[in-house]
Design a protein around this motif. Structure first.
Motif, PDB file in Angstrom:
ATOM      1  N   GLN A  47       0.833  -1.206   0.000  1.00 49.73           N
ATOM      2  CA  GLN A  47       0.000   0.000   0.000  1.00 49.73           C
ATOM      3  C   GLN A  47       0.868   1.257   0.000  1.00 49.73           C
ATOM      4  O   GLN A  47       0.595   2.221  -0.726  1.00 49.73           O
ATOM      5  CB  GLN A  47      -0.906  -0.016   1.235  1.00 49.73           C
ATOM      6  CG  GLN A  47      -1.804   1.203   1.395  1.00 49.73           C
ATOM      7  CD  GLN A  47      -2.879   1.314   0.344  1.00 49.73           C
ATOM      8  OE1 GLN A  47      -3.937   0.726   0.464  1.00 49.73           O
ATOM      9  NE2 GLN A  47      -2.640   2.064  -0.716  1.00 49.73           N
ATOM     10  N   LYS A  48       1.925   1.228   0.801  1.00 50.92           N
ATOM     11  CA  LYS A  48       2.846   2.375   0.883  1.00 50.92           C
ATOM     12  C   LYS A  48       3.505   2.634  -0.472  1.00 50.92           C
ATOM     13  O   LYS A  48       3.606   3.785  -0.910  1.00 50.92           O
ATOM     14  CB  LYS A  48       3.910   2.107   1.957  1.00 50.92           C
ATOM     15  CG  LYS A  48       4.794   3.316   2.226  1.00 50.92           C
ATOM     16  CD  LYS A  48       5.837   3.015   3.292  1.00 50.92           C
ATOM     17  CE  LYS A  48       6.762   4.187   3.484  1.00 50.92           C
ATOM     18  NZ  LYS A  48       7.826   3.908   4.481  1.00 50.92           N
ATOM     19  N   GLN A  49       3.953   1.575  -1.137  1.00 52.75           N
ATOM     20  CA  GLN A  49       4.582   1.712  -2.450  1.00 52.75           C
ATOM     21  C   GLN A  49       3.610   2.265  -3.487  1.00 52.75           C
ATOM     22  O   GLN A  49       3.971   3.085  -4.331  1.00 52.75           O
ATOM     23  CB  GLN A  49       5.110   0.342  -2.922  1.00 52.75           C
ATOM     24  CG  GLN A  49       6.328  -0.156  -2.162  1.00 52.75           C
ATOM     25  CD  GLN A  49       7.497   0.810  -2.216  1.00 52.75           C
ATOM     26  OE1 GLN A  49       7.779   1.449  -3.217  1.00 52.75           O
ATOM     27  NE2 GLN A  49       8.196   0.924  -1.085  1.00 52.75           N
ATOM     28  N   GLY A  55       2.467   9.775  -5.941  1.00 53.50           N
ATOM     29  CA  GLY A  55       2.890  11.111  -5.515  1.00 53.50           C
ATOM     30  C   GLY A  55       2.560  11.462  -4.082  1.00 53.50           C
ATOM     31  O   GLY A  55       2.677  12.616  -3.670  1.00 53.50           O
ATOM     32  N   HIS A  56       2.141  10.472  -3.296  1.00 54.81           N
ATOM     33  CA  HIS A  56       1.884  10.720  -1.872  1.00 54.81           C
ATOM     34  C   HIS A  56       3.219  10.831  -1.132  1.00 54.81           C
ATOM     35  O   HIS A  56       4.251  10.422  -1.641  1.00 54.81           O
ATOM     36  CB  HIS A  56       1.076   9.562  -1.279  1.00 54.81           C
ATOM     37  CG  HIS A  56      -0.331   9.486  -1.769  1.00 54.81           C
ATOM     38  ND1 HIS A  56      -1.409   9.340  -0.928  1.00 54.81           N
ATOM     39  CD2 HIS A  56      -0.849   9.520  -3.023  1.00 54.81           C
ATOM     40  CE1 HIS A  56      -2.525   9.285  -1.646  1.00 54.81           C
ATOM     41  NE2 HIS A  56      -2.205   9.384  -2.926  1.00 54.81           N
ATOM     42  N   GLY A  57       3.160  11.386   0.082  1.00 54.13           N
ATOM     43  CA  GLY A  57       4.375  11.465   0.906  1.00 54.13           C
ATOM     44  C   GLY A  57       5.167  12.734   0.704  1.00 54.13           C
ATOM     45  O   GLY A  57       6.162  12.976   1.374  1.00 54.13           O
ATOM     46  N   GLU A  58       4.719  13.583  -0.233  1.00 57.62           N
ATOM     47  CA  GLU A  58       5.384  14.871  -0.453  1.00 57.62           C
ATOM     48  C   GLU A  58       4.323  15.928  -0.747  1.00 57.62           C
ATOM     49  O   GLU A  58       3.211  15.617  -1.179  1.00 57.62           O
ATOM     50  CB  GLU A  58       6.361  14.783  -1.633  1.00 57.62           C
ATOM     51  CG  GLU A  58       5.693  14.400  -2.942  1.00 57.62           C
ATOM     52  CD  GLU A  58       6.629  14.437  -4.133  1.00 57.62           C
ATOM     53  OE1 GLU A  58       7.553  15.269  -4.119  1.00 57.62           O
ATOM     54  OE2 GLU A  58       6.433  13.648  -5.074  1.00 57.62           O
ATOM     55  N   MET A 105       0.817   9.543   4.807  1.00 60.40           N
ATOM     56  CA  MET A 105       1.075   8.953   3.490  1.00 60.40           C
ATOM     57  C   MET A 105      -0.218   8.593   2.748  1.00 60.40           C
ATOM     58  O   MET A 105      -0.253   8.520   1.532  1.00 60.40           O
ATOM     59  CB  MET A 105       1.941   7.709   3.678  1.00 60.40           C
ATOM     60  CG  MET A 105       2.552   7.158   2.431  1.00 60.40           C
ATOM     61  SD  MET A 105       3.963   8.106   1.868  1.00 60.40           S
ATOM     62  CE  MET A 105       5.187   7.667   3.081  1.00 60.40           C
ATOM     63  N   GLU A 106      -1.291   8.395   3.518  1.00 65.29           N
ATOM     64  CA  GLU A 106      -2.563   7.969   2.913  1.00 65.29           C
ATOM     65  C   GLU A 106      -3.252   9.077   2.108  1.00 65.29           C
ATOM     66  O   GLU A 106      -4.195   8.814   1.364  1.00 65.29           O
ATOM     67  CB  GLU A 106      -3.516   7.460   4.010  1.00 65.29           C
ATOM     68  CG  GLU A 106      -4.102   8.519   4.930  1.00 65.29           C
ATOM     69  CD  GLU A 106      -3.197   8.965   6.069  1.00 65.29           C
ATOM     70  OE1 GLU A 106      -3.658   9.772   6.905  1.00 65.29           O
ATOM     71  OE2 GLU A 106      -2.029   8.528   6.113  1.00 65.29           O
TER      72      GLU A 106
END
Length: 209
Positions: A47-49, A55-58, A105-106
């Motif tokens: 899920q994280k990958q 483009g999540h996480g930034e 991150m979600e």
């Protein structure tokens, strides 16, 4: 001393009970438990990958309103900051959103220059800058307009903004939604001072013209 000894004995009993429980479990049960945990870890990693690939996480800027639709379509939860270079409060939001983008991150965190997005600002009725549009499944569910929901102060905390986003269910908030994080007295004092100096308040940042 007797009281401490009793507490230690109680803890020891609880530990012994847990150990006995584990020793009574069959080898198959332990293997199943281990396998279940491993699958959960793999699922979380996958899920994280997937989020990272979208483009999540930034906290990133999108160049035009045309790009907005593809970015939003791609993710379940989106926070989009409509900003203007000349509005200093936008820079305050930038700082907090950069922190939250890494933590949550979600959710996808975006920013878009309102002056480059006349169609979107009209369609979403964005009249005050800064405005955060909070979207779930491609639909706008809520807005954070100016700093009115954030204590009407430029000194609000990242935690307070996080709580406000949690109230809209646009992030997975782990705190108590019934109770916002408290603002310091120092912040409240600064709020009154700034309001007196500026006079016009948030209407001066309006895009309604």
């Amino acid at each position: 001393m007797d009281a401490i000894t009793k507490v230690l004995e109680k803890v020891e009993e609880q530990v012994d009970a847990e150990l006995n429980k584990l020793s009574e479990m069959e080898e198959d049960d332990l293997e199943r438990l281990k396998q279940k945990r491993l699958e959960a870890l793999k699922k979380a990693q996958k899920q994280k990958q997937e989020w990272l690939s979208k483009g999540h996480g930034e906290y990133k800027e999108i160049p035009s309103e045309k790009d907005f639709f593809s970015e939003v379509k791609d993710s379940k939860k989106v926070v989009c900051h409509f900003y203007r270079d000349s509005t200093f409060r936008c820079k305050i939001l930038d700082k907090h959103l950069s922190i939250l983008a890494k933590k949550h991150m979600e959710t996808k965190f975006l920013k878009l220059n309102a002056e480059k997005a006349p169609f979107l600002t009209e369609r979403l009725r964005v009249k005050v800058i800064p405005t955060l549009a909070l979207l779930i499944d491609g639909k706008t569910k809520d807005y954070v307009v100016g700093f009115s929901d954030l204590g009407n102060t430029d000194e609000f905390s990242t935690e307070l903004l996080e709580w406000r986003l949690g109230c809209a269910d646009v992030i997975n908030y782990s705190g108590n939604l019934m109770e916002p994080p408290t603002q310091s007295k120092k912040s409240a004092t600064k709020k009154v001072e700034k309001k007196t100096i500026r006079g016009r308040g948030y209407d001066s940042d309006s895009d309604s013209d």
